[in-house]
Design a protein around this motif. Sequence first.
Motif, PDB file in Angstrom:
ATOM      1  N   ASP A  94      42.068  65.764  -4.409  1.00 56.28           N
ATOM      2  CA  ASP A  94      43.277  66.557  -4.937  1.00 56.28           C
ATOM      3  C   ASP A  94      42.522  67.900  -5.700  1.00 56.28           C
ATOM      4  O   ASP A  94      41.307  68.056  -6.173  1.00 56.28           O
ATOM      5  CB  ASP A  94      44.111  66.005  -6.188  1.00 56.28           C
ATOM      6  CG  ASP A  94      43.206  65.503  -7.545  1.00 56.28           C
ATOM      7  OD1 ASP A  94      42.533  66.191  -8.022  1.00 56.28           O
ATOM      8  OD2 ASP A  94      43.291  64.166  -7.477  1.00 56.28           O
TER       9      ASP A  94
ATOM     10  N   PHE B 159      46.265  63.145   1.119  1.00 61.39           N
ATOM     11  CA  PHE B 159      45.915  61.818   1.349  1.00 61.39           C
ATOM     12  C   PHE B 159      45.468  61.521   2.902  1.00 61.39           C
ATOM     13  O   PHE B 159      46.079  62.078   3.754  1.00 61.39           O
ATOM     14  CB  PHE B 159      47.390  61.262   1.068  1.00 61.39           C
ATOM     15  CG  PHE B 159      47.727  61.026  -0.132  1.00 61.39           C
ATOM     16  CD1 PHE B 159      47.475  59.843  -1.037  1.00 61.39           C
ATOM     17  CD2 PHE B 159      48.682  61.837  -0.745  1.00 61.39           C
ATOM     18  CE1 PHE B 159      47.876  59.701  -2.417  1.00 61.39           C
ATOM     19  CE2 PHE B 159      49.339  61.937  -2.017  1.00 61.39           C
ATOM     20  CZ  PHE B 159      48.757  60.745  -2.751  1.00 61.39           C
TER      21      PHE B 159
ATOM     22  N   LEU C  79      45.930  58.211   5.297  1.00 62.38           N
ATOM     23  CA  LEU C  79      46.145  56.919   5.340  1.00 62.38           C
ATOM     24  C   LEU C  79      45.984  56.340   6.714  1.00 62.38           C
ATOM     25  O   LEU C  79      46.121  56.874   7.803  1.00 62.38           O
ATOM     26  CB  LEU C  79      47.821  56.702   4.941  1.00 62.38           C
ATOM     27  CG  LEU C  79      48.355  57.161   3.482  1.00 62.38           C
ATOM     28  CD1 LEU C  79      48.718  58.676   3.598  1.00 62.38           C
ATOM     29  CD2 LEU C  79      49.451  56.281   3.242  1.00 62.38           C
TER      30      LEU C  79
ATOM     31  N   ILE D 197      53.065  56.303  -0.950  1.00 59.26           N
ATOM     32  CA  ILE D 197      52.613  57.453  -1.847  1.00 59.26           C
ATOM     33  C   ILE D 197      53.691  57.510  -3.183  1.00 59.26           C
ATOM     34  O   ILE D 197      53.128  57.318  -4.165  1.00 59.26           O
ATOM     35  CB  ILE D 197      52.737  59.024  -1.230  1.00 59.26           C
ATOM     36  CG1 ILE D 197      51.555  58.979  -0.242  1.00 59.26           C
ATOM     37  CG2 ILE D 197      52.316  59.932  -2.602  1.00 59.26           C
ATOM     38  CD1 ILE D 197      51.756  60.053   0.714  1.00 59.26           C
TER      39      ILE D 197
ATOM     40  N   ASN E 272      47.613  67.023  -3.620  1.00 56.03           N
ATOM     41  CA  ASN E 272      46.878  65.648  -3.093  1.00 56.03           C
ATOM     42  C   ASN E 272      46.715  66.121  -1.590  1.00 56.03           C
ATOM     43  O   ASN E 272      47.803  66.418  -0.907  1.00 56.03           O
ATOM     44  CB  ASN E 272      47.826  64.550  -3.712  1.00 56.03           C
ATOM     45  CG  ASN E 272      47.975  64.538  -5.174  1.00 56.03           C
ATOM     46  OD1 ASN E 272      47.186  64.515  -5.812  1.00 56.03           O
ATOM     47  ND2 ASN E 272      49.368  64.203  -5.482  1.00 56.03           N
TER      48      ASN E 272
ATOM     49  N   ILE F 179      41.891  59.983  -1.004  1.00 53.66           N
ATOM     50  CA  ILE F 179      42.682  61.036  -1.549  1.00 53.66           C
ATOM     51  C   ILE F 179      41.714  62.002  -1.982  1.00 53.66           C
ATOM     52  O   ILE F 179      40.633  61.616  -2.866  1.00 53.66           O
ATOM     53  CB  ILE F 179      43.632  60.504  -2.482  1.00 53.66           C
ATOM     54  CG1 ILE F 179      44.283  61.598  -3.214  1.00 53.66           C
ATOM     55  CG2 ILE F 179      43.019  59.712  -3.386  1.00 53.66           C
ATOM     56  CD1 ILE F 179      45.596  61.046  -4.121  1.00 53.66           C
TER      57      ILE F 179
ATOM     58  N   ILE G 258      46.526  53.865   1.605  1.00 57.43           N
ATOM     59  CA  ILE G 258      45.645  54.970   1.328  1.00 57.43           C
ATOM     60  C   ILE G 258      44.099  54.764   1.510  1.00 57.43           C
ATOM     61  O   ILE G 258      43.639  53.857   0.854  1.00 57.43           O
ATOM     62  CB  ILE G 258      45.963  55.630   0.074  1.00 57.43           C
ATOM     63  CG1 ILE G 258      47.452  55.905  -0.232  1.00 57.43           C
ATOM     64  CG2 ILE G 258      45.089  56.747  -0.344  1.00 57.43           C
ATOM     65  CD1 ILE G 258      47.805  56.115  -1.635  1.00 57.43           C
TER      66      ILE G 258
END
Length: 153
Positions: A144, A128, A130, A32, A126, A142, A139
């Motif tokens: 946000d 995420f 992964l 990140i 955010n 994502i 990733i």
Amino acid sequence: MVNKILFSGLFCILLSFNGFAQTEEQEVEAVIKSLFDGMRTKNADQVAAAFSKDALMQTIIAKPEGSEVGSNPVADFVKRIATTPEGTNLDERILDYQIKIDGTMASAWTPYQFYVNGNFSHCGVNSFQLVKMAEGWKIVYIIDTRRKEPCES
């Protein structure tokens, strides 16, 4: 006696190598951080390297009549970073990393503040997702939020 000293020395050396190993959480955080370092330096290759080839990007768009979800292809995001005008500085400052891992899947919750040329633009969180792939953590998703206030400091 000499053998004991040699064994003790080798044992200490081996223990010190373990001190340099990154935890899974640190590896996820590093991906990140690399994404946003690449964004700050306009390094499109570095930004692209943080994502899996089929990654998805979305944002929540708050409207008076209710929220909507907007999608953005990673390739478009990478292209925008690569073509950011000279003299424009994009700086997403992550305030915290809350990382959870189960095997080869990780989730990271990262509150942020976003600045353009040193001026506050917006804040949010955010989220995420992964996956640890053959080449490391990538990733895959994502989403946000974005708002002007209230923002954590």
